[in-house]
Write an enzyme that holds these catalytic residues in place. Structure first.
Site, PDB file in Angstrom:
ATOM      1  N   GLU A   1      15.865  14.174  20.710  1.00 21.77           N
ATOM      2  CA  GLU A   1      16.937  14.677  19.854  1.00 21.77           C
ATOM      3  C   GLU A   1      18.231  14.902  20.620  1.00 21.77           C
ATOM      4  O   GLU A   1      19.325  14.810  20.050  1.00 21.77           O
ATOM      5  CB  GLU A   1      16.496  15.981  19.176  1.00 21.77           C
ATOM      6  CG  GLU A   1      15.317  15.818  18.212  1.00 21.77           C
ATOM      7  CD  GLU A   1      13.954  15.713  18.896  1.00 21.77           C
ATOM      8  OE1 GLU A   1      13.868  15.947  20.118  1.00 21.77           O
ATOM      9  OE2 GLU A   1      12.964  15.392  18.207  1.00 21.77           O
TER      10      GLU A   1
ATOM     11  N   LEU B   1      25.569  20.683  31.964  1.00 21.51           N
ATOM     12  CA  LEU B   1      25.121  19.492  32.702  1.00 21.51           C
ATOM     13  C   LEU B   1      24.107  18.667  31.923  1.00 21.51           C
ATOM     14  O   LEU B   1      23.417  19.159  31.032  1.00 21.51           O
ATOM     15  CB  LEU B   1      24.572  19.924  34.060  1.00 21.51           C
ATOM     16  CG  LEU B   1      25.674  20.452  34.991  1.00 21.51           C
ATOM     17  CD1 LEU B   1      25.086  21.138  36.218  1.00 21.51           C
ATOM     18  CD2 LEU B   1      26.616  19.332  35.423  1.00 21.51           C
TER      19      LEU B   1
ATOM     20  N   HIS C   1      36.112  24.296  41.408  1.00 20.91           N
ATOM     21  CA  HIS C   1      35.071  23.611  42.172  1.00 20.91           C
ATOM     22  C   HIS C   1      35.635  22.546  43.110  1.00 20.91           C
ATOM     23  O   HIS C   1      35.372  21.355  42.917  1.00 20.91           O
ATOM     24  CB  HIS C   1      34.063  22.982  41.210  1.00 20.91           C
ATOM     25  CG  HIS C   1      33.260  23.978  40.438  1.00 20.91           C
ATOM     26  ND1 HIS C   1      31.973  24.327  40.786  1.00 20.91           N
ATOM     27  CD2 HIS C   1      33.570  24.729  39.350  1.00 20.91           C
ATOM     28  CE1 HIS C   1      31.522  25.239  39.929  1.00 20.91           C
ATOM     29  NE2 HIS C   1      32.462  25.494  39.051  1.00 20.91           N
TER      30      HIS C   1
END
Lengths: 613, 613
Positions: free
Chosen positions: A359, A121, A33
């Site tokens: 959570e 992500l 990337h």
């Protein structure tokens, strides 16, 4: 040249070097990337050369700042920074993405300067929250910097982190958002509108700074602002251009995750290869991590023959553990009264972190805390841990040491119905790489396993039960990981019943009835579901020729499959039957649920008799 | 009495009736959430009596509004509303939480007026986004109302929904937040500060209304405001008191999820039992759902002997399916170019929903869309579907018909490394109740299975591969769910190799080599991992006596375990070995990864020979 001029020129120059190295590494790898690295290069140049405090020779010093690449795909930029800091040499840099190299496609802690694995992500910031909490708890002046992409702001976990960081008052945390406006497939939702992000994140109580992410002076000032914040986390919203510095790539769609065409020309356009070594500020404190001596755990004890819930055994042991070991911290998903972490919360409020109903943030914070030597226990209903599956997956990739406790497992919770029943937790945790999965049947066993987990590496999972179960073990008995207990046995056993947790007492009842009916059976308490006591189970299978497993879990991925895996291929001629929850439960009482699911004593008796037929 | 006075008096009176019924139902059940019902009772009274448009005799009319209890634990309030609307009688109401009753602890679609299962917090709003999208796509004037708790606002999935709803311009969506300030264990993060929520949610582009949630006039006005919004979603932030109306319970901590003490006294305090029947407005349109005729799918075909990625087969088939069936909709997690849903997006932009990097919202929207007869396909990388595990779990409980497609499965993706590799997806999807799990090995097979999924009930999962694989099937072959293909077989086979997806071609190569070495083996393509073709595999196991499974997945919960489960207990004397990914992969090329994981042709040959030893 003024000091400011010199500083901005340094940042610009280092930014170009980082771009060149990112381009070269990706070109050599044939993948990677570079464009997502180039947009953030000036930002990272400003951070590395003026605001990051870090001793690359001693990465684990508590006085070191932490840098997390939440946008893990920009790893070429991170590796270029390591190169510029002298931590890796050029030859090493150019092994990026090759078989055996520790410069992986996405960063992992195989590199000593990387604390956690990223690449899924939206995880770096929740983890950064945990690091910032950990630094504060340690009394360290270190700061936590998290480089985020703009695309990942869409992940809900980011908003759990924005809320939590502001609530915890983490002035030592700074998120740097590389707003390059382009995701993988096209423009992001808000493009270059940093004002939209500022309104949203500012609305959560963060200090927001909007800058041109290619302007060295603005970059430098933004980091300085972040460093001067006392109790508010800072987000730097930096407008940048993907592929910045190379005309053929700059702000162009369709170039995500691809090496540049004509990379050598690109390097020339960027001013050629540089070999500048950046001076990085030393740690914010040189103190080593304080050793906090732990004492032996005062183990709670429940009288044999009484009734007690394993969650109570967990709660009592956790409090005792907190007393014995000052490194233990606890995280909760707003259910401390149900999971029984409430006792720890009361006794050690500064080591208890209320993550509310979030959570992902709970597990992310635990991952962050363990990077700094804390021993986190994170707990909520087993069912809701599925919410954090991706965080757990990534934690396993990063080799994090986590203790996770899921309460209210199985149909035996009763009337609340299937939404509250953990029926896939054993499968989820068994799947995780190198995990340990423990499922105690009584409160004393649970207390011992709770304390044992403190010393386990990797991810360990403890499954607790809402209902009370008979206490069958003494308070001083030991239950090693990988062990089992044979509770009923004779030389003439015709079937072995392998159970764990709530089905152990059902199996013991069944064994009594079956004995009365003239069918002697063995009963094994397989409290260590992973690693399983394969030797004991294989021996029992060989002795009896018939294996019956029974679990309060879906039929896939739980105890029965673990036993099958252990027995298959080793014992030539064994009959096997698995009892598990096969129909969708509704609401009903605990005993009604066990009966309806066909995992109570009566169902076990029927299945054992069928195996004899 | 003026009209407004009459209206507010009606709301207040109905609110008390709903409270009484919630208290009575919970008291009878001996469990449940009366206090969380009582805080929202006036809000729901206002909605039911003046703003909800709904024909309880014909719940599936497209002109009906949708009401979702995102705070599913307030089910007694929902059931009290059904009672007030005449949909259920008192006797039925008092079966709440009993074995066999459809009035479960948390609502499920076993009730015809409930569209989706709730009870795991933070899911109702993302699902409501899907419903609102579906209504708009159908041209229906219906509105979507979602009752949320304040505690669940901490869930990241809520923020995915806030962002998506504003972005999609869903003026037909209204979230009603019952800000009763108390969670399960204590106060929520923001207490009664509705201004904090308004700043945050308003920052995402929502129309915000802050009200006293017990003031009938304010309630009525707020709903009217929501109904007049054209393109902005509305959130009503209502300050309320948990346990409202009963002094012993009102705004008290420690009473979450418990029936009231002295419930009969509480009923008296609430003014006693009422039997008022509320008049509910009829549907916003009486048109039935339009039948959109579908034609047969023009199936794409890849030449046998060529190389093609299964994801390309999926993408081409999805586009063809979109052409043939106007009910098919597609949802993407900002990776349409990688998953290959981009072709559908281009061809049918109005039936393509970009959810950005927000997998929970993606699955939630799919669940919402399918409630209205749409046929959703949701797709992202297999690894990132773990993010939506809890949504998938709840979708299974609710009996949703979903098609989920995970690309980039397994180590064969190559250099991106483990964060991007789906290695637990088979386990996760196999665990789901009544799921179907498909894993094609070539593009033609994948195309056929893609089209097949459109007609499957429940959750079906398709696993695709990034790399190209040899096309071995003709474009017109059929692959029924639950079937398999025996690709290599003779009367003298000594081992059966069971493979799926990328390991099929490796197994075929291995079979050739082994035949050359004098070891005839059978090869089965088990493209239907669940349900597995147990009969074919048992027969092959019986014929050969040796079973070797090979999969690009962790060793837990995948193909090997499925085969074990099918064979165990049925075939007395079979040797078994499972090849799977056992070490943590790093970065490397696809072939290097398969070799390193021990699942390539060479490893298969070695394992087959070992099974003979």
């Amino acid at each position: 040249m003024s000091v400011i001029e010199a500083r901005t020129s340094d940042i610009a120059e280092l930014g170009q070097q980082l771009r060149v190295d990112a381009v070269r590494a990706s070109a050599r790898a044939g993948s990677g990337h570079p464009t997502s690295s180039m947009s953030a290069a000036d930002l990272m140049a400003g951070l590395l050369s003026g605001h990051l405090h870090y001793d690359f020779d001693h990465p684990h010093l508590p006085g070191n700042d932490r840098l997390v690449f939440s946008k893990g795909h920009a790893s070429p930029l991170l590796y270029a920074m390591l190169h510029a800091a002298g931590a890796i040499d050029e030859e090493h840099l150019l092994t990026y993405r090759r078989l055996g190299s520790d410069l992986e496609g996405h960063p992992t802690p195989r590199l000593p300067w990387v604390d956690v694995a990223t690449g899924s992500l939206g995880q770096g910031l929740p983890i950064g929250v945990g690091m910032a909490l950990g630094a504060r708890l340690s009394g360290s002046p270190a700061r936590v910097w998290v480089l985020c992409g703009d695309g990942e702001i869409a992940e809900g976990s980011m908003w759990e982190a924005f809320a939590a960081a502001a609530d915890f008052g983490l002035g030592n945390l700074c998120a740097i958002v590389d707003v390059n406006r382009l995701g993988q497939t096209g423009p992001t939702r808000y493009g270059w509108d940093t004002g939209a992000y500022a309104t949203q994140i500012g609305g959560f109580g963060w200090h927001t700074v909007e800058i041109d992410g290619h302007d060295p002076a603005q970059i430098d000032r933004a980091f300085a602002e972040a460093e001067h914040e006392g109790s508010r986390p800072t987000v730097i919203l930096a407008r940048t251009r993907k592929g910045k510095g190379v005309a053929a790539a700059e702000d162009k769609e369709g170039l995500h995750g691809k090496p540049l065409d004509e990379s050598e020309k690109a390097v020339v356009e960027l001013g050629g290869v540089r070999e500048a070594r950046v001076h990085v500020n030393g740690p914010r404190s040189s103190e080593p991590r304080q050793s906090r001596p732990s004492t032996s755990v005062r183990r709670p004890s429940f009288p044999v023959g009484s009734m007690a819930a394993t969650r109570d055994g967990f709660g009592a042991a956790l409090e005792a553990l907190g007393e014995a070991n000052p490194d233990v911290v606890v995280l909760d998903g707003e259910v401390a009264d149900s999971t029984r972490t409430a006792a720890f919360k009361k006794a050690f409020p500064n080591r208890f972190f209320e993550c509310y109903i979030a959570e992902q943030q709970m597990i992310g914070a635990a991952v962050g805390l363990q990077t700094q030597g804390w021993i986190p226990y994170a707990s909520t209903f087993a069912a809701f841990l599925t919410r954090a599956h991706d965080f757990l997956r990534m934690a396993a990739i990063g080799g994090a040491d986590l203790r996770v406790v899921g309460s209210h497992a199985g149909v035996s919770i009763g009337a609340d119905g299937p939404s509250q029943m953990g029926l896939e937790d054993l499968a989820m945790f068994r799947t995780l790489w190198r995990s340990v999965v423990l499922y105690p049947c009584d409160a004393n066993q649970c207390a011992h396993l709770t304390a044992t987990m403190a010393d386990l590496p990797g991810i360990s999972y403890l499954r607790t039960t809402r209902a009370e179960t008979p206490v069958i073990y003494r308070g001083d008995e030991l239950f090693p990981v990988g062990g089992s207990r044979t509770l009923v046995a004779s030389a003439h056993d015709k079937v072995v019943i392998v159970a764990a947790g709530i089905t152990v007492s059902e199996s013991l009842s069944a064994a009594e009835r079956l004995a009365d009916e003239g069918l002697p059976v063995r009963v094994i308490d397989a409290y260590s579901v992973k690693p399983l006591d394969a030797a004991a189970i294989r021996q029992a299978a060989a002795d009896t020729g018939r294996v019956l497993t029974v679990e309060d879990h879906w039929p896939v991925g739980g105890l029965g499959d673990a036993v099958l895996d252990a027995v298959a291929g080793h014992i030539p001629d064994v009959r096997f039957h698995k009892l598990a929850v096969r129909g969708m439960p509704g609401s009903a009482g605990p005993a009604e649920q066990l009966a309806a699911a066909g995992i109570d004593a009566a169902a076990i008796c029927r299945a054992a008799q069928r195996l004899m037929a």
